[in-house]
Scaffold this motif. Structure first.
Motif, short mmCIF file in Angstrom:
data_model
loop_
_atom_site.label_atom_id
_atom_site.label_comp_id
_atom_site.label_asym_id
_atom_site.label_seq_id
_atom_site.Cartn_x
_atom_site.Cartn_y
_atom_site.Cartn_z
N PRO A 1 50.05 34.74 34.96
CA PRO A 1 50.67 33.70 33.97
C PRO A 1 50.03 32.44 34.29
N GLY A 2 49.52 31.75 33.27
CA GLY A 2 48.71 30.61 33.26
C GLY A 2 49.74 29.40 33.61
N VAL A 3 49.33 28.04 33.51
CA VAL A 3 50.31 26.97 33.50
C VAL A 3 50.27 26.09 32.11
N PRO A 4 50.95 26.54 31.28
CA PRO A 4 50.62 25.87 29.87
C PRO A 4 50.78 24.38 29.95
N ARG A 5 51.74 24.04 30.95
CA ARG A 5 51.95 22.46 30.93
C ARG A 5 50.71 21.66 31.13
N ILE A 6 49.70 22.12 31.76
CA ILE A 6 48.61 21.22 32.17
C ILE A 6 47.22 22.24 31.57
N GLY A 7 47.59 23.15 30.51
CA GLY A 7 46.46 23.55 29.83
C GLY A 7 45.51 24.73 30.37
N ILE A 8 46.31 25.45 31.53
CA ILE A 8 45.64 26.38 32.34
C ILE A 8 46.15 27.77 31.68
N PRO A 9 45.13 28.41 30.98
CA PRO A 9 45.48 29.69 30.31
C PRO A 9 45.98 30.87 31.15
N ASP A 10 46.62 31.87 30.77
CA ASP A 10 46.90 32.88 31.29
C ASP A 10 45.73 33.90 31.77
N GLN A 11 45.77 34.49 32.68
CA GLN A 11 44.55 35.36 32.80
C GLN A 11 44.96 36.70 32.29
N THR A 12 44.11 37.23 31.48
CA THR A 12 44.59 38.53 30.74
C THR A 12 43.35 39.27 31.15
N GLN A 13 43.87 40.39 32.03
CA GLN A 13 42.83 41.19 32.65
C GLN A 13 42.67 42.54 32.09
N THR A 14 41.67 43.14 32.11
CA THR A 14 41.67 44.65 31.81
C THR A 14 40.09 45.16 32.30
N ASP A 15 40.15 46.53 32.73
CA ASP A 15 39.03 46.95 33.08
C ASP A 15 38.04 47.24 32.16
N ALA A 16 36.77 47.32 32.75
CA ALA A 16 35.55 47.13 31.89
C ALA A 16 34.41 47.87 32.49
N SER A 17 34.51 49.02 33.30
CA SER A 17 33.53 49.43 33.87
C SER A 17 32.47 50.14 32.64
N ILE A 18 32.89 50.53 31.90
CA ILE A 18 31.97 50.94 30.41
C ILE A 18 32.41 50.58 29.16
N GLY A 19 33.49 49.68 29.25
CA GLY A 19 34.23 49.24 27.97
C GLY A 19 35.31 48.69 28.24
N VAL A 20 35.99 47.88 27.24
CA VAL A 20 37.12 47.24 27.18
C VAL A 20 38.38 48.20 27.34
#
Ligand code: BGC
Length: 744
Positions: free
Chosen positions: A99-118
């Protein structure tokens, strides 16, 4: 500043979000949102504006199971507000979320694997060839373009942090994840993975590099203690990381599940603090492999910045707010170190783009991206042999295509690299096939040829079809997966199938779709072999266009293929067959002598050497010149296309001390530089390359130095680790320099 303080006191995150939306970034009182400041200054300013609870949001991430599992985590571990936030903000079907910190404009980190593609189980994406395949291109532009494509699809699907950049060396040819990595040589792997990360991050998102470090077998990966000397690591696996990190500056490094010399990968002061952050000056953050955390203060103090992939209520929430607060209160963890952890995460978010260029869901041009993947495959297929110029196929009246589910698609690897292609993949025997059947593509390329398919399950029937056909193409497959090892002997009697078909028709071509090396007991019985690895969503057309000559093959092996089990460094994989989690230890006694270096040092002749790959034309190397250049070597040579077809040649510079043992090397020679070039028939080109001094040196742990022993060195130009077209000698002075920031 007053607004910052006022906002800091806002209560619920949803309320904070709306305040943020109503008050767009004001550069004066929110200096961290000012893109003209350095990422370092912005990260520092943001940390200063954050509350303790906000800081703790950034160091604890949730796995893809969070959607169903996070609600079961007790409220005193993760507050109901935070649970609600996670469940409503994560990208469904992805690997993880911070989770990010919306109050100060820090976005969520939306993570996913990408060895050969999303990787997202709900959103289709484009599968590149496996990383091992793109490494075979010997052209960093191929993984760079592939990475740019993956990164663009990541942005378009709402992901801003890619778990990509697999670079563990193929020390163990049976490692089930070798297909996700870039081969056995530190220079090749460092160059290709660095290029992939550059491509991904060119989309203003973060990429990791992983799995740090020496996570070189899958068996017991979460409990195996690897013993290896600092010298051997710095000259092999760590050198690959070092080169790639220098070339690409990934936002994050993912530490591995295993232990290294008695310390967990994600709690390893030597690897994380001494080597990565101090010697290499890495400014980004260390995230754990999914759940690979074993403590709070020890892990944080030894260099872990983010516990990533917290899964289920059974997991120990080592970096969740209660554990972090307790460690702070007891003084085991300092506020200064927590600030450093957060600052590193923020640095990556500012430096790589997710804050200034938030990702946005947009349409994807799958056809254009499939073309990128097909081009990558066409650069990467390796023609291993072609006796009597059987290939390319010309004027053939009838072809038998046998086995490998060539009528259905091309094989893909399994595990967290799994990509969902447009229209879904085809599951056969539990394995995923990308819908790009070589059979259909061959029929398109050769409309006048009679092409008949046989599944290859009945060898007598396959042989009977082969007898009636002018040419036979047998497809063989070898499945690789994260979490298990791959046998080098092919399953399902495929070796017998090839032998039976080759006996029936001497004009038999084998196309191998494998995650890495295999034994080929039939190698002398077939005139032509094309190694396709896992060729991705454009695999079918790439194979067909190569077999028919529209594409002149130009891939070279990024790994050697052993001839037999007695050539392996370890007869058995340590712990094979034991239940996951069983404590075990392995000593990587071969040290830095991996792949061709091992075979060379032992005097073995592998089935195929690293660097091998032939073309439908021929290249000649000449006029090699080399001289000392700073601490390294500058080498130049001419390459000429001697044949009648345009083609791409790969020049490989190998370096070898006149006496490798006296020079302290792990093996007689090392790859020092390489280049690929496209040449029309009869044309030649002069190429100049530099050999990085670390590739001429040994690492000395005592003084933390690189050391080139003064003396004579052979510099050769070759088209594989087994050949040398020409050699010259260069005298190098004795040189010692610090391994701190060695690449700068
Ligand atoms: C793998 C990582 C992957 C993570 C998230 C782990 O099991 O080892 O490579 O990034 O899962 O999917």
């Amino acid at each position: 500043m007053s607004k910052v303080v006022a906002l800091a006191s806002c209560l619920g995150m949803l309320l904070c979000t709306s305040v943020q939306a109503a008050q767009p970034a004001a550069a004066l009182d929110r200096p961290w949102l000012n893109p003209s400041l350095s990422p370092d200054a912005r990260a520092k300013a943001a940390v200063a504006a954050m509350t303790l609870d906000e800081k703790m949001r950034l160091v604890f991430g949730y796995s893809d199971q969070a959607l169903t599992e996070v609600s079961k985590v007790p409220d005193d571990v993760v507050s109901p507000e935070l649970k609600a936030y996670v469940v409503t903000h994560l990208v469904k079907g992805s690997a993880g979320f911070v989770p990010g910190v919306p109050r100060i404009g820090i976005p969520d980190q939306t993570q996913t694997d990408a060895s050969i593609g999303v990787r997202n189980s709900f959103i289709p994406s484009t599968a590149l060839p496996s990383s091992l395949a793109t490494a075979a291109s010997f052209d960093p532009e191929v993984p760079r373009a592939g990475g740019a494509m993956i990164g663009a699809e990541a942005r378009a699907t709402g992901h801003n942090t890619m778990l990509a950049g697999g670079i563990n060396l193929a020390r163990e040819p049976r490692n089930g994840r070798n297909f996700e990595y870039a081969g056995e040589d530190p220079l090749l792997a460092g160059t290709m993975v660095g290029a992939l990360i550059n491509g991904i991050q060119s989309n203003r998102i973060i990429s990791t590099i992983k799995h740090y470090a020496v996570n070189d077998q899958e068996t017991l990966r979460t409990s195996l203690d690897v013993t290896i000397s600092a010298e051997a690591m710095r000259q092999s696996d760590l050198l690959a990381f070092e080169l790639a990190i220098e070339k690409s500056s990934p936002g994050s490094v993912m530490c591995s599940y295993n232990l290294i010399n008695g310390r967990w990968g994600c709690e390893n002061d030597y690897l994380l603090n001494t080597v990565l952050k101090h010697d290499w000056g890495f400014k980004g953050f260390v995230m754990s492999d999914w759940g690979a955390v074993h403590s709070t203060a020890p892990a944080a103090n030894n260099g872990l910045d983010q516990f990533t992939g917290f899964c289920c209520k059974e997991d120990k929430p080592w970096f969740a707010p209660p554990a972090m607060k307790a460690a702070l209160q007891s003084g085991e963890l300092s506020h200064g170190r927590l600030d450093d952890m957060v600052e590193r995460i923020l640095w990556a978010l500012f430096a790589k783009g997710p804050v200034d260029d938030p990702v946005k869901v947009t349409p994807i041009d799958y056809a254009a991206n499939a073309a990128v993947s097909q081009r990558a495959a066409e650069e990467s297929l390796v023609l291993l042999k072609n006796d009597g110029d059987l290939l390319p196929l010309r004027g053939v009246k009838s072809i038998a295509v046998i086995g490998g589910h060539a009528d259905q698609g091309v094989l893909a690897g399994a595990g967290s690299s799994d990509v969902t292609p447009l229209g879904g993949d085809r599951k056969i025997g539990g394995h995923s096939y990308l819908p790009s059947p070589p059979l259909d593509a061959l029929r398109r390329e050769l409309p006048k040829t009679k092409i008949v398919f046989d599944a290859g399950t009945d060898h007598a029937a396959a042989a009977a079809l082969a007898v009636q056909s002018e040419v036979t193409i047998v497809f063989v497959t070898r499945h690789n997966s994260e979490g298990s090892e791959a046998s080098l002997t092919m399953v399902d009697n495929q070796d017998d199938l090839v032998a039976a078909v080759a006996r029936a028709n001497p004009k038999t071509i084998v196309v191998a779709e494998t995650g890495g090396a295999i034994y080929m007991p039939w190698v002398d019985q077939v005139p032509a072999i094309l190694e396709a690895f896992y060729p991705g969503i454009g695999g079918g057309p790439a194979i067909a266009r190569t077999l028919t000559g529209k594409v002149n093959p130009s891939g070279h092996l990024p790994i050697s293929f052993p001839a037999s089990p007695d050539q392996l460094a370890r007869p058995e994989i340590e712990g094979l067959g034991l239940p996951d989690g069983t404590p075990a230890a392995v000593s990587f006694d071969e040290g830095a002598a991996i792949g061709y270096k091992w075979y060379d040092m032992k005097g073995y002749k592998p089935l195929f050497w690293f660097g091998h790959g032939i073309s439908f034309t021929r290249f000649a190397f000449s006029d090699l010149a080399a001289q000392a250049d700073g601490k390294g070597i500058k080498a130049s040579f001419s390459i000429r296309n001697l044949g009648k077809r345009q083609g791409k040649g790969v020049g490989q510079i190998y370096v070898a001390p006149a006496d490798w043992k006296k020079a302290g090397w792990e093996a007689p020679k090392r790859l020092g530089a390489f280049a690929k070039t496209d040449l029309k028939p009869g044309k030649s080109q002069r190429i100049e390359l530099t050999v990085d001094p670390r590739l001429l040196a040994t690492y000395e742990a005592a003084g933390n130095n690189w050391h080139i022993r003064g003396g004579e060195y052979d510099v050769s130009i070759a088209d594989s680790a087994a050949t040398r077209a020409q050699s010259v000698r260069v005298k190098l002075p004795d040189t010692v320099w610090s391994a701190e920031h060695a690449g700068n």
